[in-house]
Design a protein around this motif. Structure first.
Motif, PDB file in Angstrom:
ATOM      1  N   PRO A  10      23.398  42.719  23.123  1.00 41.29           N
ATOM      2  CA  PRO A  10      24.589  43.289  23.748  1.00 41.29           C
ATOM      3  C   PRO A  10      25.267  44.257  22.786  1.00 41.29           C
ATOM      4  O   PRO A  10      25.528  43.916  21.630  1.00 41.29           O
ATOM      5  CB  PRO A  10      25.487  42.076  24.032  1.00 41.29           C
ATOM      6  CG  PRO A  10      24.921  40.951  23.259  1.00 41.29           C
ATOM      7  CD  PRO A  10      23.562  41.307  22.762  1.00 41.29           C
ATOM      8  N   ALA A  12      27.758  46.690  24.195  1.00 42.39           N
ATOM      9  CA  ALA A  12      28.628  47.443  25.115  1.00 42.39           C
ATOM     10  C   ALA A  12      30.110  47.218  24.848  1.00 42.39           C
ATOM     11  O   ALA A  12      30.942  47.688  25.600  1.00 42.39           O
ATOM     12  CB  ALA A  12      28.289  47.062  26.556  1.00 42.39           C
ATOM     13  N   GLY A  13      30.419  46.488  23.783  1.00 42.97           N
ATOM     14  CA  GLY A  13      31.832  46.190  23.494  1.00 42.97           C
ATOM     15  C   GLY A  13      32.593  47.446  23.098  1.00 42.97           C
ATOM     16  O   GLY A  13      32.005  48.479  22.750  1.00 42.97           O
ATOM     17  N   GLY A  15      34.720  47.753  20.556  1.00 48.40           N
ATOM     18  CA  GLY A  15      34.875  47.923  19.109  1.00 48.40           C
ATOM     19  C   GLY A  15      36.294  48.241  18.687  1.00 48.40           C
ATOM     20  O   GLY A  15      36.516  49.057  17.790  1.00 48.40           O
ATOM     21  N   THR A  16      37.253  47.588  19.319  1.00 44.59           N
ATOM     22  CA  THR A  16      38.660  47.932  19.025  1.00 44.59           C
ATOM     23  C   THR A  16      39.050  47.603  17.589  1.00 44.59           C
ATOM     24  O   THR A  16      39.977  48.202  17.056  1.00 44.59           O
ATOM     25  CB  THR A  16      39.633  47.212  19.982  1.00 44.59           C
ATOM     26  OG1 THR A  16      39.309  45.829  19.974  1.00 44.59           O
ATOM     27  CG2 THR A  16      39.525  47.747  21.389  1.00 44.59           C
ATOM     28  N   ARG A  17      38.341  46.670  16.952  1.00 47.62           N
ATOM     29  CA  ARG A  17      38.698  46.338  15.566  1.00 47.62           C
ATOM     30  C   ARG A  17      38.327  47.453  14.598  1.00 47.62           C
ATOM     31  O   ARG A  17      38.687  47.419  13.444  1.00 47.62           O
ATOM     32  CB  ARG A  17      38.007  45.033  15.131  1.00 47.62           C
ATOM     33  CG  ARG A  17      38.636  43.787  15.712  1.00 47.62           C
ATOM     34  CD  ARG A  17      37.778  42.584  15.449  1.00 47.62           C
ATOM     35  NE  ARG A  17      36.456  42.738  16.062  1.00 47.62           N
ATOM     36  CZ  ARG A  17      35.379  42.060  15.696  1.00 47.62           C
ATOM     37  NH1 ARG A  17      35.449  41.188  14.716  1.00 47.62           N
ATOM     38  NH2 ARG A  17      34.237  42.241  16.313  1.00 47.62           N
ATOM     39  N   GLU A  28      27.861  49.697  16.872  1.00 49.88           N
ATOM     40  CA  GLU A  28      26.508  49.238  16.534  1.00 49.88           C
ATOM     41  C   GLU A  28      25.726  50.310  15.788  1.00 49.88           C
ATOM     42  O   GLU A  28      24.664  50.047  15.239  1.00 49.88           O
ATOM     43  CB  GLU A  28      25.754  48.840  17.817  1.00 49.88           C
ATOM     44  CG  GLU A  28      26.367  47.666  18.574  1.00 49.88           C
ATOM     45  CD  GLU A  28      27.613  48.032  19.400  1.00 49.88           C
ATOM     46  OE1 GLU A  28      27.901  49.240  19.544  1.00 49.88           O
ATOM     47  OE2 GLU A  28      28.289  47.108  19.873  1.00 49.88           O
ATOM     48  N   GLN A 104      26.436  47.903  31.017  1.00 50.66           N
ATOM     49  CA  GLN A 104      27.505  47.027  31.494  1.00 50.66           C
ATOM     50  C   GLN A 104      28.640  47.990  31.879  1.00 50.66           C
ATOM     51  O   GLN A 104      29.095  48.757  31.044  1.00 50.66           O
ATOM     52  CB  GLN A 104      27.948  46.088  30.364  1.00 50.66           C
ATOM     53  CG  GLN A 104      29.018  45.107  30.774  1.00 50.66           C
ATOM     54  CD  GLN A 104      29.592  44.348  29.568  1.00 50.66           C
ATOM     55  OE1 GLN A 104      29.440  44.768  28.421  1.00 50.66           O
ATOM     56  NE2 GLN A 104      30.259  43.247  29.844  1.00 50.66           N
ATOM     57  N   GLY A 109      33.404  41.188  28.622  1.00 49.87           N
ATOM     58  CA  GLY A 109      33.115  40.022  27.793  1.00 49.87           C
ATOM     59  C   GLY A 109      31.631  39.816  27.576  1.00 49.87           C
ATOM     60  O   GLY A 109      30.796  40.370  28.297  1.00 49.87           O
TER      61      GLY A 109
HETATM   62  P1  UTP Z   1      32.712  41.561  19.922  1.00 51.43           P
HETATM   63  O1  UTP Z   1      33.765  40.704  20.488  1.00 51.43           O
HETATM   64  O2  UTP Z   1      32.514  41.604  18.459  1.00 51.43           O
HETATM   65  O3  UTP Z   1      32.826  43.078  20.422  1.00 51.43           O
HETATM   66  O4  UTP Z   1      31.360  41.249  20.667  1.00 51.43           O
HETATM   67  P2  UTP Z   1      33.985  44.001  20.837  1.00 51.43           P
HETATM   68  O5  UTP Z   1      34.703  43.477  22.020  1.00 51.43           O
HETATM   69  O6  UTP Z   1      33.373  45.357  20.926  1.00 51.43           O
HETATM   70  O7  UTP Z   1      34.890  43.946  19.518  1.00 51.43           O
HETATM   71  P3  UTP Z   1      36.405  44.229  19.254  1.00 51.43           P
HETATM   72  O8  UTP Z   1      36.983  42.847  19.154  1.00 51.43           O
HETATM   73  O9  UTP Z   1      36.943  45.045  20.401  1.00 51.43           O
HETATM   74  O10 UTP Z   1      36.428  44.974  17.950  1.00 51.43           O
HETATM   75  C1  UTP Z   1      30.118  40.969  20.036  1.00 51.43           C
HETATM   76  C2  UTP Z   1      28.985  41.794  20.620  1.00 51.43           C
HETATM   77  O11 UTP Z   1      28.970  41.730  22.032  1.00 51.43           O
HETATM   78  C3  UTP Z   1      29.033  43.017  22.610  1.00 51.43           C
HETATM   79  C4  UTP Z   1      29.601  43.929  21.514  1.00 51.43           C
HETATM   80  O12 UTP Z   1      29.111  45.249  21.653  1.00 51.43           O
HETATM   81  C5  UTP Z   1      29.119  43.274  20.243  1.00 51.43           C
HETATM   82  O13 UTP Z   1      27.859  43.754  19.847  1.00 51.43           O
HETATM   83  N1  UTP Z   1      29.875  43.004  23.826  1.00 51.43           N
HETATM   84  C6  UTP Z   1      31.119  42.474  23.803  1.00 51.43           C
HETATM   85  C7  UTP Z   1      29.385  43.557  24.987  1.00 51.43           C
HETATM   86  O14 UTP Z   1      28.238  44.044  25.026  1.00 51.43           O
HETATM   87  N2  UTP Z   1      30.176  43.574  26.105  1.00 51.43           N
HETATM   88  C8  UTP Z   1      31.430  43.053  26.113  1.00 51.43           C
HETATM   89  O15 UTP Z   1      32.097  43.102  27.173  1.00 51.43           O
HETATM   90  C9  UTP Z   1      31.913  42.484  24.918  1.00 51.43           C
END
Ligand code: UTP
Length: 291
Positions: A10, A12-13, A15-17, A28, A104, A109
């Motif tokens: 996965p 697709a997050g 990466g707000t941190r 990634e 996604q 999530g």
């Molecule tokens: P994280 O919680 O670290 O990703 O998810 P995030 O939401 O991108 O981080 P912040 O908190 O906003 O910085 C762990 C992995 O799951 C993926 C992310 O890309 C990461 O590789 N992920 C997370 C998804 O693919 N989809 C989502 O909806 C959430």
């Protein structure tokens, strides 16, 4: 017992941190020294003997597909200028493995992201590696986990014990230790307060999961942070099937957090023969001169 032949990453997050770097660039793809995070993870998959990988991407993640694709212009240029070593390095990336992609549509999530892998996975046990977690290990972390899977034939979660201050950042398991590094999982909680945490044993970005997880994700309502949590679905699966956790050997880096990224950068650079001496001398100098 069926062999695990597929892995899902996965990525697709949002990466707000790591904003603002991740506004237009997938986290990634953040490089550790000179290699994107995701490439280390794909190398771990290859080193573990798996050849089919699905990457869950989203909007703004095009750089991922481009990185692992053939790059005609660059390759021609490198060949013309006789940079054969670099050419090989670049070609290696696109030949590494069978990569598949799915989007996604909304970052709802990790559970929701994994659900996007349903038709790719079908009826097989599969591996999951989070796209921002690197594990540096002599024997690839996923390979260690596959060996545990071969022994137990059930879901296996990659875990390590974390300091108390970090318990509220992870999925934490309650279980009984059944061998040196293996636990039978009874319960899981996502990001508990320290006072409510059943242990300090945290799930850290590596999983082998049975396909029944998809039914459990479907029935999982949004949890912590309004997201569909994989941990909640795994907790529900663990009530139905045996589930194990394996305390893997290796140093794990959460590259999606700034400090984790810096640690990985420094430690990987110190392992590189071409950089080590000069970089170490620089670090010593700067540490000495920093109050
Ligand atoms: P994280 O919680 O670290 O990703 O998810 P995030 O939401 O991108 O981080 P912040 O908190 O906003 O910085 C762990 C992995 O799951 C993926 C992310 O890309 C990461 O590789 N992920 C997370 C998804 O693919 N989809 C989502 O909806 C959430």
């Amino acid at each position: 017992m069926k062999k695990v032949t597929k892995a899902v990453i996965p990525a697709a997050g949002l990466g707000t941190r790591f904003l603002p770097a991740t506004k237009a660039m997938p986290k990634e793809m953040l490089p550790i020294v000179d290699t994107p995070t995701l490439q280390y993870i794909i190398e771990e998959v290859i080193g573990s003997g798996i050849e089919d990988v699905l990457i869950i991407t989203g909007r703004g993640k095009k750089a991922i597909e481009d990185h692992f694709d053939k790059s005609y212009e660059l390759e021609t240029e490198l060949e013309k200028s006789g940079k054969y070593e670099m050419l090989q390095e670049v070609q290696k990336i696109s030949r590494m493995i069978n990569l598949h992609y799915v989007r996604q549509h909304e970052a709802r999530g990790l559970g929701d992201a994994i659900y996007c892998a349903k038709s790719f996975v079908g009826d097989e046990h599969f591996a999951v590696l989070l796209g921002d977690d690197i594990v540096d290990a002599e024997k690839p972390c996923l390979k260690q986990m596959l060996e545990v899977y071969e022994e137990y034939g059930a879901s296996v979660l990659g875990v390590q014990t974390v300091p108390e201050a970090d318990v509220s950042k992870y999925g934490i398991i309650a279980g009984e230790q059944i061998s040196d590094r293996v636990y039978r999982v009874h319960k899981m909680v996502e990001k508990p307060k320290l006072a409510d945490a059943p242990s300090r044993v945290a799930v850290l970005g590596r999983y082998i999961i049975t396909p029944e997880i998809f039914d459990h994700i479907k029935n999982t309502p949004p949890g912590a942070g309004g997201e569909i949590q994989l941990t909640d679905a795994l907790q529900s699966l663990a009530q139905e099937q045996a589930m194990y956790a394996y305390d893997f050997v290796g140093r794990r880096y959460d590259v999606g957090n700034k400090l984790g990224f810096l640690e990985a950068t420094v430690e990987f650079a110190l392992k590189r023969e071409d950089l080590r001496d000069a970089f170490l001398a620089y670090l010593k100098r700067i540490v000495k001169n920093t109050p």
